[in-house]
Design an enzyme around this catalytic site. Structure first.
Site, PDB file in Angstrom:
ATOM      1  N   GLU A   7       0.815  -1.212   0.000  1.00  0.00           N
ATOM      2  CA  GLU A   7       0.000   0.000   0.000  1.00  0.00           C
ATOM      3  C   GLU A   7       0.847   1.261   0.000  1.00  0.00           C
ATOM      4  OE1 GLU A   7      -3.568   1.730   2.824  1.00  0.00           O
ATOM      5  OE2 GLU A   7      -3.502  -0.400   2.357  1.00  0.00           O
ATOM      6  N   ASP A 110      -2.633  -3.074   3.043  1.00  0.00           N
ATOM      7  CA  ASP A 110      -3.048  -3.270   4.430  1.00  0.00           C
ATOM      8  C   ASP A 110      -4.172  -4.299   4.511  1.00  0.00           C
ATOM      9  OD1 ASP A 110      -1.192  -1.505   5.299  1.00  0.00           O
ATOM     10  OD2 ASP A 110      -2.594   0.067   5.911  1.00  0.00           O
ATOM     11  N   TYR A 316      -1.164  -4.264  13.865  1.00  0.00           N
ATOM     12  CA  TYR A 316      -1.987  -3.455  12.963  1.00  0.00           C
ATOM     13  C   TYR A 316      -2.987  -2.605  13.757  1.00  0.00           C
ATOM     14  CZ  TYR A 316      -4.846  -2.343   8.871  1.00  0.00           C
ATOM     15  OH  TYR A 316      -5.531  -1.689   7.880  1.00  0.00           O
TER      16      TYR A 316
END
Length: 699
Positions: A7, A110, A316
């Site tokens: 990303e 992601d 994350y």
């Protein structure tokens, strides 16, 4: 060759290092059988209305509902409207070339709804048919990336995630663009921005603000008495169980109590209470606590957490789960040594024994598990990164600690016929509260004497206090995030509220950007920690508050439907049909709202364009020339300017000195209101000697 697409360039470089793709090329790296390239967020998006041949904000074009959405490279605004971003177009060409030359693609955007959409839109726009697998990981440590590459998932497993992301994207396009154009057409002047989630969020801020400002405080009276608790307890203070609104009734009761020399203990209740360990942080809970404790905005917290994630220090951050699965729990003991030398948590972390399992539940995991630190220790990080890292580390220690256990004693008493009570507690096991060694908010650890029912004790003093009832406080970012997360609490109908108990508006990943959008649109401002709607925001709310587009519960239901698409239990096509019907309904409602934009002429020419006339629209004065539309908002620093003051400003370019403004710190001030070179209103402060001015712009 295989192409790995990340990303961001920074993530691509980390993955390239691990797979051995070390040769730098324009827009990618290569080596060891891999191309590693990257996006810059969304490279491809649904085309703007102009892409379907629709130009301008004309009511006859509404609603705009494309039968099939066309994808286009990300646009930037130029002098002649929007055009494709040249850097984006160049990167798309590079990615398309790599995809065509590869026999397989590894998707490393992601691991979430938006990351999936970034790749799928790009894949569809290019017209690619190369098979792809998914790298699905919860941290960017070398270990996590290597394990993820060894356990790639079939890309088709994430089709439902893509359908949910696509449905969200199209719904926001349909509702946002049509809503914005419809209300702008109805207003006739200026541009108003509406959104599927943005507008209900503004409605919550405005409703709370108006409720707060319209609240009429009432007096409340309470009686207190004190007695000697002995050498170990000092003075013990008891309070009446009743609070009186009527002063005379309160004074009558107080006079009786004041005449008493002793009071009787009517009951003693002792029980053990257990405070469970707090659950781990998800993103929203982290944002709420960072705002409450440190004044961080939701956007700031997300940005800092994202940096820590990219620095491999935390897992994350865009997660909606507060639990971890069994396999991750097995790794927790290996993570605790990372805190062994921490200046605040070191001793506690080193002494931890059996770990609590309260945050362990495989069935409560969403896309990602709760926030954790990783084995990578942060080095040379900024102060705000240190704060967020320590919050995640501290909560992790709390979550895996023992329970806090207290002995709580409640004493009931009676004096002159008036019932009193006092509560005290003794901590038997501090447990998780030892991490920060903080007391429970709003409580004091009071140890009471060993009293028993029937004891008679002397009255050492008494008092009657007067307080005032208080309104609900203005929203802060922390309370607004809570309201967005649990919007069912804002719904009055009990049946509907129960049906919506698991709904929210927005997602953990998008709520911060929604709040920031309201600031950028100048619909609200921060005053210290409070969120205060501007006159522009209140004016918009006054028009849409009863409409479907501002309906919090309906927006929560849309979010619930998106979650069901993601889980494969609600079809994308059915959602699309419903959102199209909704778009037609809200467009019709908004176009019919023109009567709410009624106005009267001020008789003053526009000071900016000199062509139009300035017109009163209740809370804003605006130029009649559609090419100008200069707005002058009535409310300045907590004060609403009168018609006469507005007219004076428009006629003379400034007002006389006006009293009654309030600074962000709540301090009153007086000032002249005038225009700057761009016709924004500003304050001018004449000095005490009337020689020169200082200026401060009104935000």
């Amino acid at each position: 060759m295989k192409t790995i697409i990340a990303e961001k360039p920074s993530v691509a470089r980390e993955i390239a290092r691990i797979v051995g793709a070390t040769e730098k090329e324009d827009g990618y790296l290569k080596g060891n059988g891999y191309y590693v390239t990257w996006a810059f967020g969304h490279l491809v998006m649904p085309a703007l209305p102009e892409g379907y041949g629709v130009k301008g904000f004309h009511r006859e074009n509404l609603p705009i509902i494309p039968p099939v959405f066309t994808l286009a490279p990300r646009q930037v605004k130029g002098e002649k409207g929007y055009k494709p971003d040249s850097g984006v177009v160049a990167q798309i060409k590079i990615i398309a070339k790599l995809f065509r030359e590869s026999d397989g693609i590894i998707v490393a955007t992601d691991a979430g709804r938006e990351g999936e959409l970034i790749f799928r839109y790009l894949y569809e726009y290019i017209g690619c048919a190369t098979p792809f697998d998914r790298l699905w990981i919860s941290s960017l440590t070398d270990k996590a990336i290597r394990e993820g590459l060894e356990n790639l998932k079939n890309g088709a497993e994430y089709d439902n995630l893509y359908y949910a992301a696509k449905a969200r994207s199209e719904a926001d396009w349909l509702v946002g663009l049509n809503g914005t154009r419809a209300i702008t057409a109805a207003a006739g002047r200026g541009t108003y921005s509406l959104g599927r989630v943005q507008t209900p969020t503004l409605a919550m801020v405005c409703a709370r603000y108006l409720e707060n400002k319209r609240f009429v405080p009432e007096p409340v009276f309470q009686i207190h008495l004190s007695t000697d608790g002995g050498t170990d307890n000092g003075i013990v203070k008891l309070s009446s169980t009743e609070k009186w609104k009527d002063k005379q009734t309160a004074e009558t009761a107080y006079n009786i109590v004041k005449a008493c020399r002793e009071f009787a203990v009517t009951g003693v209740e002792r029980k053990e209470t257990v405070q469970e360990t707090p659950l781990l942080f998800d993103l929203t809970t982290l944002q709420k606590e960072a705002n409450t404790r440190h004044g961080f905005s939701a956007e700031q917290t997300l940005s800092v957490a994202q940096k820590l994630y990219e620095e491999k220090c935390i897992t994350y951050p865009r997660t909606g789960s507060r639990h971890i699965p069994e396999d991750v729990f097995a790794e927790i003991p290996a993570l605790l040594p990372a805190l062994k030398y921490h200046p605040v948590f070191g001793k506690y972390a080193a002494a931890m024994g059996t770990l609590s399992r309260r945050s362990v539940d495989d069935t409560r995991i969403t896309d990602h598990h709760a926030l954790l630190i990783t084995e990578v220790k942060p080095k040379n990080i900024a102060s705000d990164e240190r704060i967020i890292y320590d919050m995640i580390a501290g909560r992790m220690l709390e979550a895996f600690s023992e329970k806090c256990i207290k002995d709580v004693t409640t004493v009931s008493a009676e004096c002159g016929g008036v019932p009193f009570t006092v509560k005290g507690s003794v901590i038997k096991q501090a447990g998780w509260r030892s991490v920060y060694q903080e007391k429970e908010e709003g409580t004091d650890e009071v140890t009471l004497p060993v009293w028993k029912e029937g004891d008679t004790l002397p009255v050492k003093g008494s008092s009657l206090t007067e307080g005032r009832t208080k309104p609900k406080p203005l929203h802060t970012e922390a309370t607004l995030l809570s309201a967005m997360q649990t919007c069912s609490k804002e719904v009055e109908d009990e049946t509907r509220r129960e049906a919506m108990k698991d709904c929210g508006i927005g997602t953990p990943a998008t709520r911060a950007s929604i709040i920031e959008t309201l600031f950028k649109r100048e619909y609200m401002v921060r005053q210290k920690k409070s969120l205060v709607p501007t006159e522009k925001g209140l004016a918009l709310y006054s028009v849409v508050k009863e409409m479907q587009i501002a309906n919090v519960s309906m927006t929560g239901e849309w979010e619930n439907a998106l979650a069901q698409i993601e889980n494969g239990i609600f079809p994308y096509e059915k959602f699309r049909e419903k959102i199209e019907r909704f778009t037609v309904e809200i467009t019709t409602e908004l176009l019919a709202s023109e009567k709410l934009f009624s106005h009267s002429d001020t008789g003053c020419a526009c000071p900016k364009c000199k062509k139009g006339t300035m017109q009163f629209y209740g809370k804003v004065v605006r130029c009649s020339n559609p090419d100008c539309g200069l707005p002058v908002f009535r409310q300045k620093a907590g004060k609403t300017l009168t018609d006469a003051e507005i007219t004076e400003l428009l006629t003379n370019g400034k007002t006389d000195v006006i009293k009654g403004f309030n600074s962000k710190a709540g301090k009153p001030f007086s000032a002249v209101v005038t225009f700057d070179a761009d016709f924004n209103t500003i304050f001018v402060f004449p000095d005490k000697k009337n020689s020169g001015n200082t200026r401060r712009k009104k935000k």
